[in-house]
Design a protein around this motif. Sequence first.
Motif, PDB file in Angstrom:
ATOM      1  N   MET A 153       0.830  -1.199   0.000  1.00 20.14           N
ATOM      2  CA  MET A 153       0.000   0.000   0.000  1.00 20.14           C
ATOM      3  C   MET A 153       0.866   1.251   0.000  1.00 20.14           C
ATOM      4  SD  MET A 153      -3.224  -0.805   2.493  1.00 20.14           S
ATOM      5  CE  MET A 153      -2.354  -0.355   3.976  1.00 20.14           C
ATOM      6  N   GLN A 154       2.108   1.080   0.472  1.00 21.03           N
ATOM      7  CA  GLN A 154       2.984   2.236   0.585  1.00 21.03           C
ATOM      8  C   GLN A 154       4.191   2.077  -0.329  1.00 21.03           C
ATOM      9  OE1 GLN A 154       3.756   3.252   4.638  1.00 21.03           O
ATOM     10  NE2 GLN A 154       1.581   3.282   5.147  1.00 21.03           N
ATOM     11  N   ASP A 155       4.017   1.382  -1.459  1.00 27.27           N
ATOM     12  CA  ASP A 155       5.082   1.182  -2.428  1.00 27.27           C
ATOM     13  C   ASP A 155       5.757   2.530  -2.633  1.00 27.27           C
ATOM     14  OD1 ASP A 155       6.690  -0.069  -4.103  1.00 27.27           O
ATOM     15  OD2 ASP A 155       5.202  -0.458  -5.672  1.00 27.27           O
ATOM     16  N   LEU A 283      -8.722  10.344   9.283  1.00 25.42           N
ATOM     17  CA  LEU A 283      -7.460   9.874   9.872  1.00 25.42           C
ATOM     18  C   LEU A 283      -7.561   8.410  10.290  1.00 25.42           C
ATOM     19  CD1 LEU A 283      -7.929   9.741  13.211  1.00 25.42           C
ATOM     20  CD2 LEU A 283      -7.638  12.199  12.980  1.00 25.42           C
ATOM     21  N   GLY A 284      -6.356   7.843  10.451  1.00 24.61           N
ATOM     22  CA  GLY A 284      -6.256   6.480  10.977  1.00 24.61           C
ATOM     23  C   GLY A 284      -5.665   6.571  12.373  1.00 24.61           C
ATOM     24  N   SER A 285      -6.095   5.661  13.245  1.00 23.10           N
ATOM     25  CA  SER A 285      -5.543   5.716  14.605  1.00 23.10           C
ATOM     26  C   SER A 285      -5.723   4.370  15.293  1.00 23.10           C
ATOM     27  CB  SER A 285      -6.232   6.818  15.414  1.00 23.10           C
ATOM     28  OG  SER A 285      -7.590   6.473  15.626  1.00 23.10           O
ATOM     29  N   PHE A 306      -2.150   5.861  22.578  1.00 22.21           N
ATOM     30  CA  PHE A 306      -2.750   5.826  21.241  1.00 22.21           C
ATOM     31  C   PHE A 306      -1.937   6.666  20.280  1.00 22.21           C
ATOM     32  CE2 PHE A 306      -4.969   9.507  23.112  1.00 22.21           C
ATOM     33  CZ  PHE A 306      -4.894  10.449  22.085  1.00 22.21           C
ATOM     34  N   ALA A 307      -2.140   6.375  19.002  1.00 17.92           N
ATOM     35  CA  ALA A 307      -1.439   7.111  17.936  1.00 17.92           C
ATOM     36  C   ALA A 307      -2.445   7.382  16.837  1.00 17.92           C
ATOM     37  CB  ALA A 307      -0.280   6.285  17.388  1.00 17.92           C
ATOM     38  N   PHE A 308      -2.132   8.371  16.043  1.00 20.64           N
ATOM     39  CA  PHE A 308      -2.970   8.598  14.864  1.00 20.64           C
ATOM     40  C   PHE A 308      -2.142   9.277  13.781  1.00 20.64           C
ATOM     41  CE2 PHE A 308      -3.473  13.156  14.978  1.00 20.64           C
ATOM     42  CZ  PHE A 308      -3.225  13.461  16.308  1.00 20.64           C
ATOM     43  N   GLY A 309      -2.623   9.183  12.546  1.00 20.63           N
ATOM     44  CA  GLY A 309      -1.936   9.829  11.423  1.00 20.63           C
ATOM     45  C   GLY A 309      -2.979  10.415  10.491  1.00 20.63           C
ATOM     46  N   MET A 310      -2.715  11.643  10.058  1.00 15.73           N
ATOM     47  CA  MET A 310      -3.707  12.320   9.235  1.00 15.73           C
ATOM     48  C   MET A 310      -3.033  13.045   8.079  1.00 15.73           C
ATOM     49  SD  MET A 310      -6.308  15.231  10.485  1.00 15.73           S
ATOM     50  CE  MET A 310      -5.098  16.484  10.263  1.00 15.73           C
TER      51      MET A 310
END
Length: 346
Positions: A153-155, A283-285, A306-310
């Motif tokens: 997914m992150q090629d 976002l994903g978390s 917890f963590a998240f990325g946006m």
Amino acid sequence: MVEPISWPDVERLIAEASSTEQLKQFRVAWLGKKGWITAQMKELGGLSPELRRVRGAELNTLRNHVATALDAKQALLEDAAEHEKLLRETLDLTLPGRTPVAGLLHPMTRVRRRIEDIALRLGFSLAYGPQVESEWYNFEALNIPKGHPARDMQDTFFVDVPGLVLRTHTSPVQIRSMQDRQGALPVKVFAPGLVYRRDDDATHVPMFQQVEGLWLDRHISLGDLLGTLTEWVGELIGPEVATRFRSSYFPFTEPSVEMDVGCAICRGSGCRICKDTGWVEILGSGMVHPAVLKNGGYDPDQVSGFAFGMGMERVAMRLFGLDDLRLLYQNDLRYLERFQSGGDAV
Ligand code: DAH
């Protein structure tokens, strides 16, 4: 031989002269070394003393008159020329001034600063990591081993030096922040920055900006995740925004959730942008995976978080009402200047 002259003639000629050039010629013709008056003076020697006195006085008077008249006319012409020049050069003070060109912040810079402001107010500090990152920080440390399908997914863009990639997300800063704190608590950071992926369409560009968040302490729960993110996204986009959480999967969190916001285009009724769901992912978390905690030097039995990325461009699109994210990076000032005013919300 220069013409004999009389005062009335001279006076008329001077009065009629229209240029200083003409006056100069007169001056030479009458008063110059070879001028008429000078020549007459030279002839005085041949006259009787009686005549010489009379004629001499006459010539003197004439010479003074001529010189005075020439000077006066010269001054007059010069004044007129000056006056005309001033008229020609008049400043029109009614013309509008030139507005100085003020610089402006790129819309993405404004979005990033807004995100940072809110983060700081919520007690997070800011953290940064390198854009050329090791595969270990970018993948392995985040529980994405070699061959894991999540890597597809992150090629990404690999660098000539083996083991280095352009980071595909800001998540490696989670590991770096944990290592920096060396086991101290809490770890509470926001990490904004550029990331790179092999993507290019209206809603994806190969270089984009993410913000990562991480909060570790002794008793951080899923409730803290839900509360913090709801508060933060509300501050960012507006408190009236509808939000929801869905379960999801990320290798570096367990459990994992994704956060959606109500679609700004159709306001929930369904459209092309939200694929008729009324919701857009923002976002994903998730709760930080025990393996990730270990890789950062923390004991999963003692510590949770917890963590998240946006993606920040998505937020910009939402705040500025954009439909093509690529325009943000073409650096066309005519486009970017549209965001200079009216961005009170940002
Ligand atoms: N790194 C993920 C990505 O780029 C986003 C993400 C998901 C970050 C979940 C997180 C997380 O910290 O908990 O797609």
